[in-house]
Design an enzyme around this catalytic site. Structure first.
Site, short mmCIF file in Angstrom:
data_model
loop_
_atom_site.label_atom_id
_atom_site.label_comp_id
_atom_site.label_asym_id
_atom_site.label_seq_id
_atom_site.Cartn_x
_atom_site.Cartn_y
_atom_site.Cartn_z
N TYR A 1 0.83 -1.20 0.00
CA TYR A 1 0.00 0.00 0.00
C TYR A 1 0.87 1.26 0.00
CZ TYR A 1 -3.54 -3.37 1.63
OH TYR A 1 -4.38 -4.45 1.77
N HIS B 1 0.13 -11.98 1.19
CA HIS B 1 -0.90 -11.15 0.56
C HIS B 1 -1.65 -11.89 -0.55
CE1 HIS B 1 -1.78 -6.58 -0.12
NE2 HIS B 1 -2.87 -7.31 -0.28
N SER C 1 -12.96 -5.13 2.62
CA SER C 1 -14.03 -4.53 1.82
C SER C 1 -15.41 -5.02 2.24
CB SER C 1 -13.81 -4.79 0.32
OG SER C 1 -12.67 -4.13 -0.15
N ARG D 1 -16.23 -1.86 -1.07
CA ARG D 1 -15.45 -0.67 -1.47
C ARG D 1 -16.26 0.61 -1.34
NH1 ARG D 1 -13.75 -5.00 -3.84
NH2 ARG D 1 -11.51 -5.38 -3.93
N PHE E 1 -19.40 0.96 -1.68
CA PHE E 1 -20.63 1.01 -2.48
C PHE E 1 -21.87 0.75 -1.65
CE2 PHE E 1 -23.77 -0.70 -5.45
CZ PHE E 1 -23.74 0.26 -6.44
#
Length: 330
Positions: A58, A126, A205, A209, A211
């Site tokens: 990140y 990851h 999430s 995300r 939404f």
């Protein structure tokens, strides 16, 4: 809000019932403000959040450095720091995955430096490296535990058989994978295997995300660097169909006296006592809104109504593009 967050178990690790995803403070969602981000991390700790989630990928290391700065002095002892390794090409797209033993050691040392700490509480791979046996990767991670550099091990977006093989080498405390009302692919096989083995689940999430909060009705207004602009579920045609799901959630949320995002988060929190979602935000306002979902009780009738409003398989579009999907549930 007061600090009274309950805790949950991820394998042998104890963490707050909800964690804080820190990715957006450095990566994927446009420009951020370090001062605001650090203030949000401090507020999270004050409210009882212990699990802070980051990755060496990140912001090409910036996110780990940010958390290192936020956790100076006594703050470090308040936090369960989770980070990840595996995307080896820090510059550019995350297509080079490495899980070889030498890279595991190298990545850990670099993360410890950036985090300004002597140990990582939860260290994840990851993405699974398809070229390296998981036994080699987890064997190297287990050596880091023996050396005192890592406390607990995790995997991210791993498939059921990979989890079994990894757990046979060293106990896996947690699997971090996407899980929300619009991403449910781990429910059939992966979550049951985790529960059989005592592996905790860390949904990233959990708000789709952002939404599922109802705050986004188009990609217009999102910064050019916002990754949602290129994701299939936000594309024309898919977006309109997915907005209908949010409309149903808004109706149910209004009846409950909560926001759509809180309802969606509460649904994830109700998946089990071994589930610790990590909604991401860089703003204290949304942090507090998310944490309030921990206290939202849902009856079986309400859970059924939410499932009916957002049934598995109804979401239009894949959660990633084809290139990124290659590394999911590996």
């Amino acid at each position: 809000m007061t600090s009274n967050l309950p805790t949950r178990r991820l394998g042998a690790l104890t963490a707050s019932a909800q964690g804080l995803g820190c990715m957006g403070m450095s990566h994927a969602y446009g420009a951020a403000d370090d001062g605001e981000s650090i203030a949000t991390i401090h507020r999270a700790l004050d409210l009882g959040v212990t699990l802070l989630d980051t990755s060496d990928f990140y912001g090409q290391g910036h996110n780990e450095e940010l958390i290192g700065r936020a956790l100076t002095g006594a703050r470090r002892e308040q936090a369960v720091v989770a980070t990840k390794f595996g995307f080896s090409n820090q510059l550019g797209e995350p297509t080079a995955i490495r899980g070889d033993a030498a890279y595991v050691r190298q990545a850990c040392e670099a993360s410890l430096r950036r985090l300004a700490t002597d140990h990582i509480d939860l260290y994840y791979q990851h993405r699974v490296d398809p070229q390296v046996p998981i036994e080699e990767t987890v064997g190297a991670m287990a050596e880091l535990v023996q050396a005192g550099k890592v406390r607990h091990l995790g995997l991210s977006e791993a498939g059921a058989e990979t989890i079994r093989r990894a757990h046979a080498v060293h106990p896996i405390a947690a699997l971090q994978s996407e899980w929300s009302l619009w991403t449910r692919d781990l429910e059939a096989e992966i979550a049951p295997v985790c529960r059989e083995l005592g592996v905790g689940l860390v949904p990233f999430s959990p708000l789709g995300r952002g939404f599922l909060t109802g705050r986004y009705t188009s990609v217009e207004g999102m910064e050019a660097s916002d990754m949602r602009r290129t994701q299939p579920r936000f594309a024309d045609g898919n977006l309109e169909q997915n907005l209908a799901i949010v409309d149903h959630l808004n109706t149910l949320a209004a009846e409950k006296g909560v926001t759509a995002g809180q309802l969606a988060l509460a649904w994830v929190q109700h998946r089990g006592a071994d589930v610790v979602p990590i909604p991401g935000t860089r703003r204290q306002k949304y942090l507090e809104e998310n944490l309030a979902a921990v206290a939202v009780e849902l009856s079986q009738q309400e859970l059924a109504a939410i499932d009916a409003a957002a049934p598995a398989g109804k979401v239009a579009g894949t959660r990633y593009d084809e290139g990124s999907l290659r590394f999911v549930n590996g």
